[in-house]
Design a protein around this motif. Structure first.
Motif, mmCIF file in Angstrom:
data_model
loop_
_atom_site.group_PDB
_atom_site.id
_atom_site.type_symbol
_atom_site.label_atom_id
_atom_site.label_comp_id
_atom_site.label_asym_id
_atom_site.label_seq_id
_atom_site.Cartn_x
_atom_site.Cartn_y
_atom_site.Cartn_z
ATOM 1 N N ILE A 1 10.806 -42.106 65.238
ATOM 2 C CA ILE A 1 11.403 -43.442 65.329
ATOM 3 C C ILE A 1 10.419 -44.357 66.047
ATOM 4 C CG2 ILE A 1 13.337 -44.795 66.236
ATOM 5 C CD1 ILE A 1 14.985 -42.171 66.174
ATOM 6 N N CYS A 2 10.243 -45.557 65.535
ATOM 7 C CA CYS A 2 9.334 -46.535 66.155
ATOM 8 C C CYS A 2 9.830 -46.868 67.561
ATOM 9 C CB CYS A 2 9.279 -47.805 65.294
ATOM 10 S SG CYS A 2 8.346 -49.145 66.050
ATOM 11 N N ALA A 3 8.966 -46.669 68.555
ATOM 12 C CA ALA A 3 9.358 -46.917 69.955
ATOM 13 C C ALA A 3 9.634 -48.391 70.221
ATOM 14 C CB ALA A 3 8.257 -46.414 70.888
ATOM 15 N N ASN A 4 9.047 -49.262 69.410
ATOM 16 C CA ASN A 4 9.170 -50.710 69.640
ATOM 17 C C ASN A 4 10.528 -51.268 69.218
ATOM 18 O OD1 ASN A 4 7.801 -53.212 70.469
ATOM 19 N ND2 ASN A 4 8.011 -53.794 68.322
ATOM 20 N N CYS A 5 11.144 -50.657 68.173
ATOM 21 C CA CYS A 5 12.421 -51.210 67.686
ATOM 22 C C CYS A 5 13.532 -50.161 67.692
ATOM 23 C CB CYS A 5 12.240 -51.801 66.283
ATOM 24 S SG CYS A 5 11.654 -50.613 65.045
ATOM 25 N N LYS A 6 13.388 -49.150 68.557
ATOM 26 C CA LYS A 6 14.388 -48.092 68.647
ATOM 27 C C LYS A 6 15.707 -48.639 69.195
ATOM 28 C CE LYS A 6 13.002 -44.069 70.301
ATOM 29 N NZ LYS A 6 12.689 -42.996 71.266
ATOM 30 N N ALA A 7 16.825 -48.233 68.585
ATOM 31 C CA ALA A 7 18.145 -48.677 69.057
ATOM 32 C C ALA A 7 19.164 -47.588 68.760
ATOM 33 C CB ALA A 7 18.543 -49.977 68.348
ATOM 34 N N ASP A 8 20.296 -47.632 69.480
ATOM 35 C CA ASP A 8 21.363 -46.653 69.253
ATOM 36 C C ASP A 8 21.931 -46.820 67.846
ATOM 37 O OD1 ASP A 8 20.997 -45.756 71.765
ATOM 38 O OD2 ASP A 8 22.778 -46.679 72.647
ATOM 39 N N HIS A 9 22.266 -45.674 67.230
ATOM 40 C CA HIS A 9 22.832 -45.709 65.881
ATOM 41 C C HIS A 9 23.927 -44.639 65.816
ATOM 42 C CE1 HIS A 9 22.845 -46.690 61.639
ATOM 43 N NE2 HIS A 9 22.754 -45.400 61.323
ATOM 44 N N PRO A 10 25.094 -44.936 66.410
ATOM 45 C CA PRO A 10 26.158 -43.923 66.522
ATOM 46 C C PRO A 10 26.630 -43.418 65.161
ATOM 47 C CG PRO A 10 26.621 -45.851 67.876
ATOM 48 C CD PRO A 10 25.485 -46.215 66.985
ATOM 49 N N HIS A 11 26.961 -42.110 65.116
ATOM 50 C CA HIS A 11 27.542 -41.490 63.929
ATOM 51 C C HIS A 11 28.924 -40.952 64.291
ATOM 52 C CE1 HIS A 11 23.506 -41.734 62.363
ATOM 53 N NE2 HIS A 11 23.809 -41.062 61.258
ATOM 54 N N ALA A 12 29.761 -40.774 63.311
ATOM 55 C CA ALA A 12 31.075 -40.161 63.534
ATOM 56 C C ALA A 12 30.876 -38.708 63.959
ATOM 57 C CB ALA A 12 31.907 -40.228 62.258
ATOM 58 N N PRO A 13 31.626 -38.222 64.939
ATOM 59 C CA PRO A 13 31.473 -36.833 65.396
ATOM 60 C C PRO A 13 31.510 -35.812 64.259
ATOM 61 C CG PRO A 13 32.940 -38.021 66.874
ATOM 62 C CD PRO A 13 32.652 -38.937 65.719
ATOM 63 N N GLN A 14 32.383 -36.058 63.258
ATOM 64 C CA GLN A 14 32.489 -35.121 62.136
ATOM 65 C C GLN A 14 31.173 -35.031 61.355
ATOM 66 O OE1 GLN A 14 34.878 -33.006 61.572
ATOM 67 N NE2 GLN A 14 33.805 -32.178 59.773
ATOM 68 N N ALA A 15 30.509 -36.183 61.188
ATOM 69 C CA ALA A 15 29.216 -36.214 60.473
ATOM 70 C C ALA A 15 28.168 -35.434 61.256
ATOM 71 C CB ALA A 15 28.768 -37.647 60.261
ATOM 72 N N LEU A 16 28.210 -35.524 62.580
ATOM 73 C CA LEU A 16 27.258 -34.796 63.423
ATOM 74 C C LEU A 16 27.509 -33.292 63.355
ATOM 75 C CD1 LEU A 16 27.177 -37.145 66.561
ATOM 76 C CD2 LEU A 16 25.485 -36.994 64.746
ATOM 77 N N VAL A 17 28.798 -32.912 63.298
ATOM 78 C CA VAL A 17 29.135 -31.490 63.177
ATOM 79 C C VAL A 17 28.624 -30.948 61.845
ATOM 80 C CG1 VAL A 17 31.042 -29.845 62.940
ATOM 81 C CG2 VAL A 17 31.114 -31.600 64.731
ATOM 82 N N GLU A 18 28.789 -31.740 60.782
ATOM 83 C CA GLU A 18 28.320 -31.325 59.458
ATOM 84 C C GLU A 18 26.794 -31.192 59.418
ATOM 85 O OE1 GLU A 18 29.850 -34.127 56.671
ATOM 86 O OE2 GLU A 18 31.926 -33.464 56.918
ATOM 87 N N ALA A 19 26.123 -31.994 60.257
ATOM 88 C CA ALA A 19 24.659 -31.913 60.320
ATOM 89 C C ALA A 19 24.186 -30.660 61.040
ATOM 90 C CB ALA A 19 24.097 -33.142 61.008
ATOM 91 N N GLY A 20 25.077 -30.062 61.899
ATOM 92 C CA GLY A 20 24.694 -28.835 62.585
ATOM 93 C C GLY A 20 24.944 -28.831 64.080
ATOM 94 N N PHE A 21 25.391 -29.960 64.636
ATOM 95 C CA PHE A 21 25.700 -30.003 66.071
ATOM 96 C C PHE A 21 26.996 -29.246 66.345
ATOM 97 C CE2 PHE A 21 23.066 -33.901 65.771
ATOM 98 C CZ PHE A 21 22.178 -33.648 66.814
ATOM 99 N N THR A 22 27.131 -28.748 67.577
ATOM 100 C CA THR A 22 28.397 -28.127 67.983
ATOM 101 C C THR A 22 29.411 -29.235 68.252
ATOM 102 O OG1 THR A 22 27.812 -28.153 70.336
ATOM 103 C CG2 THR A 22 27.136 -26.203 69.052
ATOM 104 N N GLN A 23 30.700 -28.863 68.376
ATOM 105 C CA GLN A 23 31.760 -29.853 68.634
ATOM 106 C C GLN A 23 31.497 -30.590 69.945
ATOM 107 O OE1 GLN A 23 34.213 -30.978 66.915
ATOM 108 N NE2 GLN A 23 34.505 -29.498 65.250
ATOM 109 N N ASP A 24 31.037 -29.837 70.950
ATOM 110 C CA ASP A 24 30.774 -30.434 72.259
ATOM 111 C C ASP A 24 29.608 -31.425 72.183
ATOM 112 O OD1 ASP A 24 31.012 -30.721 75.109
ATOM 113 O OD2 ASP A 24 29.217 -29.459 75.302
ATOM 114 N N GLU A 25 28.529 -31.031 71.475
ATOM 115 C CA GLU A 25 27.352 -31.914 71.338
ATOM 116 C C GLU A 25 27.706 -33.172 70.547
ATOM 117 O OE1 GLU A 25 23.762 -28.538 71.318
ATOM 118 O OE2 GLU A 25 24.728 -29.159 69.447
ATOM 119 N N ALA A 26 28.549 -32.997 69.510
ATOM 120 C CA ALA A 26 28.904 -34.135 68.652
ATOM 121 C C ALA A 26 29.626 -35.232 69.426
ATOM 122 C CB ALA A 26 29.779 -33.650 67.499
ATOM 123 N N GLN A 27 30.313 -34.857 70.485
ATOM 124 C CA GLN A 27 31.043 -35.858 71.281
ATOM 125 C C GLN A 27 30.117 -36.690 72.160
ATOM 126 O OE1 GLN A 27 34.255 -36.529 70.870
ATOM 127 N NE2 GLN A 27 34.431 -34.863 69.364
#
Length: 592
Positions: A483-509
């Protein structure tokens, strides 16, 4: 041009000053060129003007009315160009095209036709009237002779209506034109004029264009340049941070000239257009007040519409030899450092082309390169020169392949051997034997992940007990965009999408992924630079037992994860948590 013809005719006493003045006055009212008007007024004959120009310029003259031009030659130059420069193509012999022209000093016309056709241009002089009549004769309407023959040869065609007849005629004419063009192309391939190709590649505009292309790629931080010819398009693309971008579309007439120029620079055979060729270009340029050198690895591949050229940029300054900056997780890096510090055994780095395997191997060698060690490498090709390392360029065409180089290395008292790639059983067998007889062997393989590398070696024919006892560690890797350090910004995802990507339930929160919004520094892409994802599998005693009993890649992976191995997907998710890359990049390069 007009005044010159008048002056020449006066000088030769073909006309009087009064006749010249009358012709000029007539030209003002009637328009047209002076030579044509002089002929119209009867002051001079066409043949006299042609003979005079021939004598003046030292160029042969021709009487076009007595010359029959072949249809295949007419097709070489389009109607617009012929009208623009008042020329007519006469004959083609090998790589030389003879044209009739009214003004042989018109270098713009010569250059344009040369680039357009790819032939050397030889001019002959003809009068303006004769050239105009020839253009009208050959370019005003297509001759129906070929199509008529085609139709008579196909009596079964349904020609009941005039519309059908017209349609079939048109289709056959197009087919005939294509066949004619193909025949010309084959003839051109047979009769390659090397001096013509060299001359094309040496033209100033072509040199400037190629230099601009190379410098632009360096400035944009490209890793590869793709020069691709298609039927109606000539495309140049740069690979920047792993993604290809269209950057240039040079005119089709520059295709052969650009190809020849790059071949000349990389010392390749410019007359060989049927076989792939590989070469190298080294350029030196001034950057930030200092002189810098960059290598380009050149690959030419014959395609349907010309040669595709790919140039790989090899910038020594961008070679990252500090292993801590490549993107390894702490635990993975520690395992790799332990493996390359061992006196014998095999360390394998796997991944597709362009995934940074060479960089990882060079970094490993740089860490263990000391005056007490003898390091030998067999590479195809040698990408970077490393001080204190004996590097051998593999040459398949003379029998110096990886296996042959490896056999010679074992007689050179080596401590560490690097084999560019294990491609076959012979190379794998010698590498395994070297690893079992007191040498540290580093090499690469093309596999999807670390556990499947074991099965790949067995499929090559290496016995399981040899694999189990020789391999110390396998590192699979991929490259993802940072990610470009100059224009980096938060980009929240739905917890369910993060779980589907491979994160644990705790990490997704608690995880908040980042994303670049796009700025000037990253060319509005949101990414700048690349970082590695690493799957480091240390071959423990438990894994060796599984290998000996012929366990599948899935069983090996399950056991390695139990022992603490980070998969490629998990390595990517760690970098998403650290705000280094995006979920989209990790999903593009890894599987769950």
């Amino acid at each position: 041009m007009a005044v010159r013809i008048g002056e020449l005719l006066l000088k030769e006493k073909r006309i009087t000053p009064a006749q010249l003045q009358e012709a000029l006055n007539y030209q003002k009212t009637a328009g047209g060129k002076l030579g044509v008007n002089l002929v119209k007024l009867g002051f001079v004959k066409d043949e006299e003007i042609t003979a005079l120009l021939s004598k003046q310029y030292g160029v042969p003259s021709i009487n076009l009315t007595q010359f029959e031009i072949d249809a295949s030659v007419i097709k070489l130059i389009p109607s617009e160009t012929v009208q623009k420069y008042q020329i007519i193509p006469l004959n083609r012999a090998g790589a030389t095209l003879t044209i009739a022209i009214t003004d042989p000093t018109n270098v713009f016309a010569m250059d344009d036709i040369k680039f357009m056709t790819g032939y050397n241009v030889e001019p002959v002089v003809a009068s303006e009237t004769a050239v105009a009549e020839a253009i009208q004769r050959y370019y005003s309407a297509p001759t129906p002779q070929k199509s008529e023959k085609k139709i008579s040869a196909a009596p079964e065609a349904n020609l009941n209506s005039a519309a059908t007849l017209e349609m079939v005629t048109k289709a056959l004419e197009e087919t005939a034109a294509i066949i004619d063009d193909d025949v010309e192309l084959l003839e051109e391939m047979e009769q390659i004029d090397v001096s013509s190709l060299e001359k094309q590649g040496g033209e100033a505009p072509v040199i400037r264009l190629v230099n601009l292309m190379l410098m632009s790629a360096i400035q944009k931080g490209a890793s590869d340049i793709h020069i691709e010819p298609y039927e109606k398009e000539f495309r140049v693309r740069f690979r920047i941070d792993g993604i290809l971008y269209n950057v240039m579309a040079p005119p089709m007439k520059f295709r052969d000239a650009i190809t020849s120029r790059i071949k000349i620079m990389s010392k390749l055979d410019i007359a060989e257009k049927r076989l792939p060729q590989d070469g190298r270009i080294k350029i030196r340029f001034a950057a930030d007040g200092a002189t810098k050198e960059i290598d380009f690895r050149v690959s030419c591949l014959p395609t349907l519409f010309g040669e595709k050229i790919v140039l790989r940029l090899l910038d020594k300054d961008k070679l990252m030899l500090d292993m801590t900056k490549l993107g390894f997780e702490t635990d993975s890096l520690q395992k790799l450092e332990v493996a390359i510090a061992k006196p014998w055994g095999m360390v394998l780095v796997t991944g597709p082309t362009g995934s940074g395997k060479t960089n990882t191997l060079y970094s490993s060698i740089a860490k263990i390169n000391t005056p007490e060690t003898n390091i030998m490498t067999a590479e195809d090709p040698v990408e970077f020169n490393l001080v204190g390392v004996n590097q051998v360029q593999v040459r398949e065409n003379i029998g110096l392949n990886f296996a042959a180089a490896l056999r010679s290395f074992l007689r050179q008292d080596p401590n560490i051997i690097l084999v560019g790639e294990i491609r076959d059983f012979e190379t794998a067998e010698i590498a395994v034997k070297a690893a079992l007889t007191g040498h540290l062997v580093l090499s690469t393989l093309h596999t999807n992940d670390a556990p499947s590398t074991i099965n790949r070696l067995m499929n090559m024919g290496v016995e399981p007990f040899l694999v189990a006892s020789s391999v110390n560690l396998i590192c699979a890797q991929r490259l993802v965009r940072r990610i470009c350090a100059n224009c980096k910004a938060d980009h929240p995802h739905a917890p369910q999408a993060l779980v589907e990507a491979g994160f644990t339930q705790d990490e997704a929160q608690r995880v908040v992924p980042k994303k670049g919004n796009g700025c000037e520094k990253c060319n509005q892409t949101g990414y700048k630079g690349r970082v590695g994802l690493y799957e480091v599998m240390e071959i423990t005693d438990e894994l060796r037992e599984l290998i000996l009993v012929g366990a599948s890649g899935l069983e090996l992976k399950r056991k390695a994860v139990e022992e603490g191995m980070l998969t490629l997907r998990r390595s990517g998710l760690c970098k998403v948590m650290d705000g280094v890359t995006t979920i989209e990049e990790v999903a593009r390069e890894t599987v769950k």
